[in-house]
Design a protein around this motif. Structure first.
Motif, short mmCIF file in Angstrom:
data_model
loop_
_atom_site.label_atom_id
_atom_site.label_comp_id
_atom_site.label_asym_id
_atom_site.label_seq_id
_atom_site.Cartn_x
_atom_site.Cartn_y
_atom_site.Cartn_z
N ILE A 106 -42.10 -12.22 -19.45
CA ILE A 106 -42.56 -11.02 -17.79
C ILE A 106 -44.38 -11.69 -17.86
O ILE A 106 -44.96 -11.64 -17.08
N LEU A 107 -44.71 -11.79 -19.63
CA LEU A 107 -46.12 -11.81 -19.45
C LEU A 107 -46.68 -13.07 -19.20
O LEU A 107 -47.64 -13.59 -18.98
N ASN A 108 -45.59 -13.83 -19.42
CA ASN A 108 -45.62 -15.47 -19.37
C ASN A 108 -46.19 -15.80 -17.60
O ASN A 108 -46.24 -16.55 -17.08
N LEU A 109 -44.06 -15.33 -16.87
CA LEU A 109 -44.59 -15.69 -15.57
C LEU A 109 -45.85 -14.80 -15.00
O LEU A 109 -46.06 -15.13 -14.00
N VAL A 121 -40.34 -7.13 -8.13
CA VAL A 121 -38.92 -7.10 -9.60
C VAL A 121 -38.31 -8.79 -10.36
O VAL A 121 -37.75 -9.33 -8.82
N THR A 122 -39.07 -8.51 -11.11
CA THR A 122 -38.40 -10.38 -12.33
C THR A 122 -37.08 -10.42 -11.96
O THR A 122 -36.27 -9.44 -12.97
N ALA A 123 -36.67 -11.51 -11.82
CA ALA A 123 -34.92 -11.25 -12.49
C ALA A 123 -34.75 -11.57 -14.52
O ALA A 123 -36.28 -11.56 -15.21
N ALA A 124 -33.87 -10.76 -14.55
CA ALA A 124 -33.89 -10.13 -16.05
C ALA A 124 -33.90 -11.58 -17.21
O ALA A 124 -34.03 -12.50 -16.82
N ASN A 125 -35.11 -11.35 -17.82
CA ASN A 125 -35.79 -12.19 -19.06
C ASN A 125 -36.17 -13.56 -18.34
O ASN A 125 -36.33 -14.37 -18.78
N ALA A 126 -36.72 -13.67 -17.09
CA ALA A 126 -37.39 -14.60 -16.27
C ALA A 126 -38.88 -14.43 -16.60
O ALA A 126 -39.57 -14.23 -17.34
N GLU A 127 -38.98 -16.50 -18.03
CA GLU A 127 -40.11 -15.84 -17.88
C GLU A 127 -41.34 -17.24 -16.75
O GLU A 127 -42.63 -17.23 -17.39
N HIS A 128 -40.27 -18.07 -15.75
CA HIS A 128 -40.91 -18.54 -14.95
C HIS A 128 -41.11 -17.99 -13.02
O HIS A 128 -39.17 -17.31 -13.59
N PHE A 129 -41.72 -18.46 -12.44
CA PHE A 129 -41.35 -17.56 -11.05
C PHE A 129 -41.21 -19.24 -10.14
O PHE A 129 -42.31 -19.55 -9.88
N LEU A 130 -39.72 -19.64 -10.45
CA LEU A 130 -40.20 -21.17 -9.48
C LEU A 130 -40.08 -21.23 -8.44
O LEU A 130 -40.63 -22.45 -8.20
N SER A 131 -40.55 -20.76 -7.54
CA SER A 131 -40.42 -20.58 -5.68
C SER A 131 -39.90 -22.08 -4.72
O SER A 131 -40.30 -22.50 -4.65
#
Length: 269
Positions: free
Chosen positions: A19-22, A138-148
């Motif tokens: 989540i920090l990376n995202l 609310v981010t997807a589980a274990n998501a490291e990137h927000f793709l858009s």
């Protein structure tokens, strides 16, 4: 429109790297100030052989454990967020939902992973969404990137949906595709006019969108199924609920979206 300040919530019992990376990527995308936040609290009662009692030494040890973990999270935050991103750290020994609500007054957007039922160590997503007065990603589980890549706007001609749409404009402007969908048992003129107005509204903000009608009764599972069918990586929705006896009562769609962990959701009330 843009997000100039974001707060990212770090759960004390989770690895914060994803989540920090995202959140860092989002802050860079919007040139935003990033607030890192972590909080946990000591339960007021502890269990002993004689029942539930206040136990000073046990509570003191638990507080020390929390403070140690908060210090570790601060170190990780300062290590993983690059100096090029304007940032600051906040931590509290109190309930994480309360801490996030306090931080919300300083931010345009709240970023958090899914919460849990331990109110002393996990954020209650429902309470944050309905009480913070800010959009909650609310981010997807274990998501490291927000793709858009593809964003789905769950449209309903209501105050909450209008608020969510406005709150999501910066994210929608970055998406490759925006789909505005409504769930209706019938496809009448009112539905067509409502969707057409929203498509025009988005066009006026430089966002190209198309509209869809999902035929059938309003159902959160059906909305998620549609989102998956168009490969959406973001669902934007108003949150519908109210407080009764200090518990949140929700409509079916909002509850389904809160419980859905496979897709990032921007919820606003």
């Amino acid at each position: 429109m843009s997000y100039k300040t974001m707060v990212v919530n770090l759960a004390v019992d989770a690895n914060p790297a994803a989540i920090l990376n995202l959140a860092t990527e989002l802050a860079q995308r919007f040139d935003a100030h990033l607030i890192g936040l972590a909080a946990a609290d000591v339960p007021p009662l502890v269990a002993t052989g004689e029942g539930m009692v206040h136990e000073g030494k046990v509570m003191q040890n638990q507080r020390l454990e929390i403070e140690k973990r908060l210090a570790e999270l601060r170190e990780l935050f300062e290590k993983l967020v690059p100096p090029s991103v304007s940032s600051e750290w906040r931590q509290h020994v109190c309930g994480p939902t309360r801490a996030l609500g306090l931080a919300a007054r300083s931010a345009d957007l709240i970023v958090t992973a899914d919460g849990g039922e331990n109110v002393y160590r996990e954020v209650d997503i429902a309470s944050v969404v309905l009480g913070a007065g800010r959009p909650v990603l609310v981010t997807a589980a274990n998501a490291e990137h927000f793709l858009s890549k593809t964003a789905l706007v769950a449209w309903k001609d209501s105050r909450e949906a209008r608020r969510a749409l406005s709150d999501a404009l910066p994210l929608l402007a970055k998406a490759n595709e925006v789909v505005v969908a409504t769930m209706e048992s019938g496809f009448g003129e009112d539905v067509r006019n409502s969707l057409a107005d929203i498509v025009v509204f988005l066009e006026q903000h430089g966002i190209t969108a198309r509209s869809e009608v999902i035929i059938g009764d309003t159902d959160g599972g059906k909305l998620v199924t549609f989102a998956l069918s168009i490969h959406a990586d973001l669902i934007v929705s108003g949150a519908y609920g109210h407080s009764r006896l200090r518990e949140w009562a929700f409509g079916g769609v909002t509850r389904s979206l809160i419980d859905e962990s496979g897709i990032s959701r921007l919820l606003s009330n």
